[in-house]
Design a protein around this motif. Structure first.
Motif, PDB file in Angstrom:
ATOM      1  N   ILE A   1      72.379  40.570  83.427  1.00  0.00           N
ATOM      2  CA  ILE A   1      72.048  40.239  82.050  1.00  0.00           C
ATOM      3  C   ILE A   1      70.907  39.227  82.048  1.00  0.00           C
TER       4      ILE A   1
ATOM      5  N   THR B   1      67.838  40.119  74.717  1.00  0.00           N
ATOM      6  CA  THR B   1      68.734  40.347  75.849  1.00  0.00           C
ATOM      7  C   THR B   1      68.477  41.707  76.475  1.00  0.00           C
TER       8      THR B   1
ATOM      9  N   PHE C   1      69.114  43.726  71.600  1.00  0.00           N
ATOM     10  CA  PHE C   1      69.760  43.995  72.884  1.00  0.00           C
ATOM     11  C   PHE C   1      69.224  45.300  73.452  1.00  0.00           C
TER      12      PHE C   1
ATOM     13  N   ARG D   1      68.522  37.147  79.413  1.00  0.00           N
ATOM     14  CA  ARG D   1      68.387  36.823  77.992  1.00  0.00           C
ATOM     15  C   ARG D   1      67.559  35.560  77.800  1.00  0.00           C
TER      16      ARG D   1
ATOM     17  N   TRP E   1      68.525  36.008  70.040  1.00  0.00           N
ATOM     18  CA  TRP E   1      68.340  36.212  71.473  1.00  0.00           C
ATOM     19  C   TRP E   1      67.648  37.545  71.730  1.00  0.00           C
TER      20      TRP E   1
END
Length: 256
Positions: free
Chosen positions: A226, A203, A73, A228, A201
């Motif tokens: 966001i 992201t 992330f 992703r 993921w």
């Protein structure tokens, strides 16, 4: 005991390598945002024929984290976009067409009046606008006017104005779109070293800088975006099994 120490050392090396790769990606994402800023700045520069002194409030900042069981992330702070001057450009009709017509009418009126103060005022005005625009506006009167009345009569009607450039209609939206595209490109071009598993993921949360310049108009849509992508889709792209265009379509974009 020795085996355990070797395993711990190997884990530490892997963690250090991953932290390094995440740090590299942080800088690449910051660079992607800066690229988006440059594209918008150059576009506005081409439209306005002037170089803005201030376009953004700060530099971009990115921080990345590995979240076990999820993936990687990145939190990206996007600098605020200074658009007050672009609103002024839109108000003054930076297509040059309406401005050109206005200058022609001013020239005709001032020549008719014969007031030397007005002539000087017009010259000062001409110094503040695009010289080529003044040349175009002056050409009809200079070429065919034996008298002031003939010069005024030779002024053609205003040419049809083209559709307004979208960047002038909504500079903030154009800025957001350009930065989002730059971040998508970075996801595809520079994430291979992150080691994202097919079930994980990648992201990116991109949000505006809260320290908005006092002179900048409020961006009423400054929310977090966001972006992703599934690790499996990223692997498909990196292996050449899907095109870049298809990979871009598989990047999810949500706004909160």
């Amino acid at each position: 005991m020795r085996l355990q120490r070797q395993q711990e050392a190997a884990q530490a090396r892997r963690a250090a390598e991953q932290r390094y790769q995440i740090g590299q990606m942080e800088r690449l994402l910051e660079g992607a945002v800066e690229h988006g800023v440059t594209v918008i700045r150059d576009h506005l520069h081409a439209l306005a024929q002037v170089q803005p002194d201030t376009l953004v409030s700060d530099n971009a900042h990115a921080r990345g984290f590995r979240l076990e069981g999820y993936g990687i992330f990145f939190d990206v702070v996007v600098p605020s976009f200074e658009t007050s001057w672009t609103i002024a450009l839109r108000t003054l009709d930076q297509t040059d067409l309406g401005l050109e017509s206005a200058i022609r009418r001013l020239q005709s009126h001032i020549q008719t009046s014969g007031d030397p103060d007005l002539v000087q005022a017009l010259k000062r005005l001409e110094l503040q606008v695009n010289p080529s625009l003044v040349t175009r506006a002056s050409a009809p009167a200079a070429a065919g006017a034996r008298t002031v009345t003939a010069a005024a009569a030779s002024v053609p009607g205003d040419p049809p104005q083209p559709a307004e450039d979208p960047i002038l209609a909504d500079p903030n939206e154009a800025y957001r779109t350009e930065v989002t595209q730059a971040l998508k490109d970075a996801m595809l071009s520079h994430s291979s070293s992150l080691g994202i598993a097919p079930t994980e993921w990648l992201t990116i949360a991109a949000k505006g800088n809260d320290d908005r310049p006092r002179l900048a108009p409020a961006d009423s849509d400054a929310r977090t975006r966001i972006l992703r992508m599934r690790g499996s889709d990223l692997a498909e792209f990196l292996a050449g099994r899907i095109t870049r265009e298809e990979a871009l379509k598989r990047i999810e974009v949500r706004v909160f």
